[in-house]
Design an enzyme around this catalytic site. Structure first.
Site, PDB file in Angstrom:
ATOM      1  N   HIS A 238       0.503  -3.361   1.809  1.00  0.00           N
ATOM      2  CA  HIS A 238      -0.718  -3.705   2.525  1.00  0.00           C
ATOM      3  C   HIS A 238      -1.356  -2.495   3.200  1.00  0.00           C
ATOM      4  CE1 HIS A 238       0.867  -7.810   2.044  1.00  0.00           C
ATOM      5  NE2 HIS A 238      -0.395  -8.176   2.149  1.00  0.00           N
ATOM      6  N   GLY A 239      -0.623  -1.435   3.403  1.00  0.00           N
ATOM      7  CA  GLY A 239      -1.242  -0.254   3.992  1.00  0.00           C
ATOM      8  C   GLY A 239      -0.259   0.631   4.722  1.00  0.00           C
TER       9      GLY A 239
END
Length: 478
Positions: free
Chosen positions: A327-328
């Site tokens: 997701h990051g």
């Protein structure tokens, strides 16, 4: 180009009409889809089209060579090349600053000051999604589960297919690619079904997600000035913001694909009715969960099967930490993944006892199901706070503020919250009632007057709430 933009409102019908003028000409339809997909993506930033083209060229070529080669060492080298190129691009654009900052922080803890600076790297929209699509293609060919295509236009169109290009579903080549070689047909029924699913997705995005975002953004950016009730309300609303935003995007993508004769996989299946974390991840972002299951979890589980039961726990943690990291580049996502793995490990350890209790037909079974659902949702809300926070420190302080505040009243946005609550409840009721349908606005069985009244009501709500609508989708940043 965004689904909820004036540009897309012009782009979609234009593309639809021109596409079906090429009926019975599959090659020309594929070429047209490819061109329009590149226009769709390049509308955001034409410079990053090169990354999609590069990824497509690399994996199309490697797929051909993998099929031709029987030598294991060469096949491994080809697969490694695909992994290095795709994950290298993903790693640089998405995680460079995270690793640099973490490296500096680690040395700072030792009293060593590092003079380094982060680069101002723009994250290409959708890179996490199309990278995983091309990787699934080469991995499946390496495993000899599918044959490579000899048609570069069809393959490039599969990678760049505009409905699901920037935020999924993450389609497998084995499902979507063959559809580019089949004759596509259109019918009033299919058009109607696609438009209804688009309408439902737009409703969730514009009416629910964007209106929740107004409150969520205000509270999370200044959580120190809000009482415990507002902090809890913001956490709950973020859960519905991210669901409305992401499942809404998926519905729009799937519905749009139907207009062009394509079938995409279901990406959400009433996740907020799950009774445990295991079931939740079978219903939430299904295409991503399935990708990690097939290409990370199961291979690791097989490779380290000699470790016994502890293999299952270790692989669960590796998989979900990677899901969080996907997701990051932020420690909040890694901790989020770790907590999911921890909960799943508890469920694995207690699986036999829970199954035995369910078979016992105890009079407490209904209470057990209710408790399981409440506990599962509470755990998800905790994860949502961590996921939404800017840092681990912020999430910790957010929880401390909830525990330390004694104010039991809603101090801000009372009117907005009172409007949102019944809309969210009605949405959940509709989703539960139509949980076995292909989408929640599949209401063809109703009388026309009721159907069209529902459509008009949803459209009216969208126009009413459009002034609050955001032009972005949450998962564009992932």
């Amino acid at each position: 180009m965004l689904f909820n933009s004036i540009e897309f409102l012009i782009f979609l019908p234009t593309t639809f009409i021109l596409y079906w003028l090429l009926k019975d000409k599959i090659k020309w339809q594929n070429l047209f889809i490819l061109a329009m997909s590149y226009i769709f993506y390049g509308w955001w930033d034409v410079r990053f089209l090169g990354l999609i083209v590069l990824s497509s060229v690399v994996d199309y070529t490697i797929g051909l060579y993998l099929h031709q080669s029987e030598k294991l060492s060469k096949r491994k080298l080809l697969l490694a090349t695909s992994l290095v190129v795709n994950l290298g691009l993903l790693g640089f654009f998405k995680y460079y600053n995270f690793f640099v900052d973490s490296f500096v922080d680690a040395f700072s803890m030792l009293g060593i000051t590092m003079n380094t600076s982060s680069l101002n790297i723009i994250l290409p929209v959708g890179i996490s999604f199309y990278t995983f699509q091309t990787l699934s293609y080469t991995i499946d060919i390496y495993r000899k589960k599918m044959q490579p295509t000899q048609n570069p236009i069809a393959f490039f169109a599969y990678v760049g297919f505009f409905p699901q290009l920037v935020a999924g579903p993450i389609e497998r080549a084995s499902n979507l690619l063959p559809q580019f070689f089949e004759k596509r047909t259109i019918s009033p029924t299919l058009i109607s079904d696609g438009l209804r699913q688009i309408l439902w997705g737009m409703f969730k995005k514009i009416v629910i997600a964007d209106n929740c975002a107004v409150i969520v953004d205000a509270v999370f950016s200044d959580y120190g000035s809000h009482n415990s009730t507002m902090l809890v309300v913001a956490a709950v609303l973020f859960a519905f913001q991210i669901y409305g935003d992401f499942s809404g995007y998926s519905d729009i993508a799937i519905g749009t694909a139907k207009l062009f004769g394509f079938k995409l996989m279901t990406n959400f299946s009433v996740p907020y009715f799950s009774l445990n974390v295991t079931d939740f991840w079978r219903r939430w972002h299904i295409s991503m969960s399935a990708w990690f299951r097939d290409y990370v979890f199961e291979p690791l589980l097989f490779h380290y099967r000699d470790w016994g039961q502890k293999t299952l726990y270790a692989v669960t943690f590796v998989t979900f930490i990677l899901i969080g990291f996907w997701h990051g580049g932020n420690w909040t996502f890694i901790v989020f993944g770790f907590l999911q793995a921890l909960a799943l490990s508890v469920e694995i350890a207690t699986m036999k006892k829970r199954r035995k209790f369910k078979r016992s037909k105890s009079k407490w079974l209904r209470l057990y199901y209710l408790g399981s659902w409440l506990l599962n949702m509470l755990f998800w809300l905790v994860g949502c706070v961590i996921f939404r926070s800017y840092s681990i420190g912020d999430s910790w302080q957010y929880f401390k503020n909830i525990a330390s505040s004694n104010f039991l009243q809603i101090t801000h946005y009372q009117k907005d919250i009172l409007i949102l609550i019944p809309i969210i409840i009605i949405t959940l009721v509709i989703e539960w009632y139509n949980r076995d349908k292909s989408h929640q606005l599949d209401i063809e069985r109703l009388r026309p007057v009721f159907r069209h009244s529902i459509y008009l009501f949803l459209i009216a709500l969208m126009f009413f709430f459009a002034k609050y609508s955001s032009n972005t989708f949450i998962y564009f940043q992932f």
